[in-house]
Design a protein around this motif. Structure first.
Motif, mmCIF file in Angstrom:
data_model
loop_
_atom_site.group_PDB
_atom_site.id
_atom_site.type_symbol
_atom_site.label_atom_id
_atom_site.label_comp_id
_atom_site.label_asym_id
_atom_site.label_seq_id
_atom_site.Cartn_x
_atom_site.Cartn_y
_atom_site.Cartn_z
ATOM 1 N N LEU A 208 -0.832 -5.110 -0.285
ATOM 2 C CA LEU A 208 -2.137 -4.776 -0.844
ATOM 3 C C LEU A 208 -3.119 -5.905 -0.545
ATOM 4 O O LEU A 208 -2.734 -7.072 -0.462
ATOM 5 C CB LEU A 208 -2.035 -4.600 -2.362
ATOM 6 N N ALA B 25 -7.865 -4.222 -3.124
ATOM 7 C CA ALA B 25 -7.071 -3.091 -3.604
ATOM 8 C C ALA B 25 -6.567 -3.346 -5.028
ATOM 9 O O ALA B 25 -6.491 -2.419 -5.844
ATOM 10 C CB ALA B 25 -5.895 -2.830 -2.663
ATOM 11 N N ALA C 209 0.837 -1.200 0.000
ATOM 12 C CA ALA C 209 0.000 0.000 0.000
ATOM 13 C C ALA C 209 0.872 1.250 0.000
ATOM 14 O O ALA C 209 1.989 1.253 0.533
ATOM 15 C CB ALA C 209 -0.914 -0.002 1.221
#
Length: 392
Positions: free
Chosen positions: A315, A319, A303
């Motif tokens: 992630l 996402a 992220a």
């Protein structure tokens, strides 16, 4: 509130808080943003069963889907019967579930009582459990019944789902609901679409470097599932000797090559030595991202916060899906027409267009079902073939 009911409300809240803490142990698997909602729906026995399944090594995706379906079943049971799911479930309850979710739209117009009762539907919608309009997709109903049966077996019960009446009712209801099966991604992310997604990038932004590496890696490695990309770790990537640009000419330009050890997948086990290759531009993009992000171990795709700072956490599969949709919007494409699964279907569609033999494409995509993989080949051949062009 009636003072006599306060102890009951406090006890209920305490039970929900306890289940929320229990679900924290599954934070790496369960959707943590839904923890409180799950804690309010699931029973103590439900949470204990999920923790047991996690300990038995059930796949992350399978456990996520099973927990989500269990929460829906509990919500539906409360709305339709006023009680939590009974274990074992009676045959009549399984039949009621089929009748509530698979029904004939034409019959519903003539009989308002046909299908899911309005009160049950309203209760589920108000709580955010029901979003579908009309009868459910048969695949969703079958999956929830299958998970219901799995939970029965893990609890040591024989469920009613193999009963002839339930199987016959399901078969007839699927036929009556007449709802065509939709694709996970309405459109495939083929090479031309992929190029458009990458073209709208600012290479000074860390996010764009990550997204390029993610998209190229996911596509070129056989259309990896979003869960496989989200949990990809540096330890799974192995540098391989360069390969020639022209396989028939060993002296042609050498291309960088990496292999990815897949580990546990939807159709494979962690102890299987399954690996796929990356060659050329995807390798360059992946190595550039790893170097820029200074990743030395752990999750490869992580992220990035709104200020462009890299996070330690990987992630999530959700996402990955959002990355595809956001880049579609930036590229002027309809984000509702594409999803992360479009990378998987796009790989096979592109392979079919380029004349790659189906077995070779399946080795890279790791499809186990020839029927499933061949569907993309058949679609591609139908569009380019002569059979549908007799009047053109």
């Amino acid at each position: 509130m009636d003072p006599t009911r306060r102890p009951i409300a406090r006890a209920k809240q305490a039970a929900e808080d306890r289940r929320a803490l229990e679900l924290d142990a599954l934070a790496a698997i369960m959707p943590i943003d839904r923890r409180d909602a799950l804690a309010g729906l699931l029973t103590d026995d439900d949470v204990a069963t999920l923790k047991h399944l996690a300990g038995e090594g059930i796949g992350d995706n399978s456990l996520r889907a099973l927990s989500s379906d269990l929460a829906y079943l509990e919500a539906w049971s409360l709305a339709s019967t006023g009680s939590a799911l009974p274990w074992p479930a009676p045959e009549s309850l399984a039949l009621k579930f089929v009748a509530h979710h698979l029904w004939d739209p034409a019959q519903r117009e003539a009989d308002a009582l046909h299908g899911m009762p309005a009160a049950v539907e309203t209760a589920l919608r108000e709580k955010g459990h029901l979003r579908a309009v009309g009868p459910h997709a048969p695949a969703t109903v079958k999956r929830r019944l299958a998970h219901w049966g799995t939970l029965h077996r893990w609890r040591g019960f024989d469920g009613p789902f193999a009963a002839p009446t339930v199987r016959a009712a399901l078969r007839l209801a699927v036929r009556a609901s007449a709802r065509p099966r939709g694709r996970k991604s309405p459109k495939a992310v083929t090479r031309d679409v992929l190029d458009r997604l990458i073209a709208v990038s600012d290479w000074n932004r860390l996010t764009d470097l990550r997204d390029k590496a993610l998209l190229l890696t996911a596509f070129a490695s056989g259309g990896r599932r979003r869960s496989e990309i989200a949990r990809l770790r540096l330890e799974q990537i192995v540098r391989e000797p360069p390969v020639p640009l022209d396989p028939a000419d060993p002296r042609s330009e050498p291309l960088p090559c990496l292999s990815i050890v897949l580990g546990r997948t939807k159709t494979g086990q962690a102890d299987e030595d399954s690996r796929v290759l990356l060659i050329g531009p995807p390798v360059t993009a992946l190595e550039a991202w790893i170097a820029k992000a200074e990743i030395s171990k752990g999750a490869v795709f992580r992220a990035i916060d709104r200020w462009g700072n890299l996070q330690d956490r990987a992630l999530t599969p959700q996402a990955v899906n959002l990355i595809v949709k956001k880049r579609c919007a930036r590229a002027g494409l309809d984000p509702f027409a594409f999803s992360a699964h479009g990378l998987r279907s796009g790989f096979l569609t592109e392979a079919a267009r380029r004349g790659v033999p189906l077995p070779e494409a399946m080795r890279q995509s790791q499809h186990r079902s020839v029927q499933q993989a061949a569907r993309y080949y058949n679609d591609s051949e139908a569009r380019l073939g002569a059979a549908a062009r007799l009047l053109v």
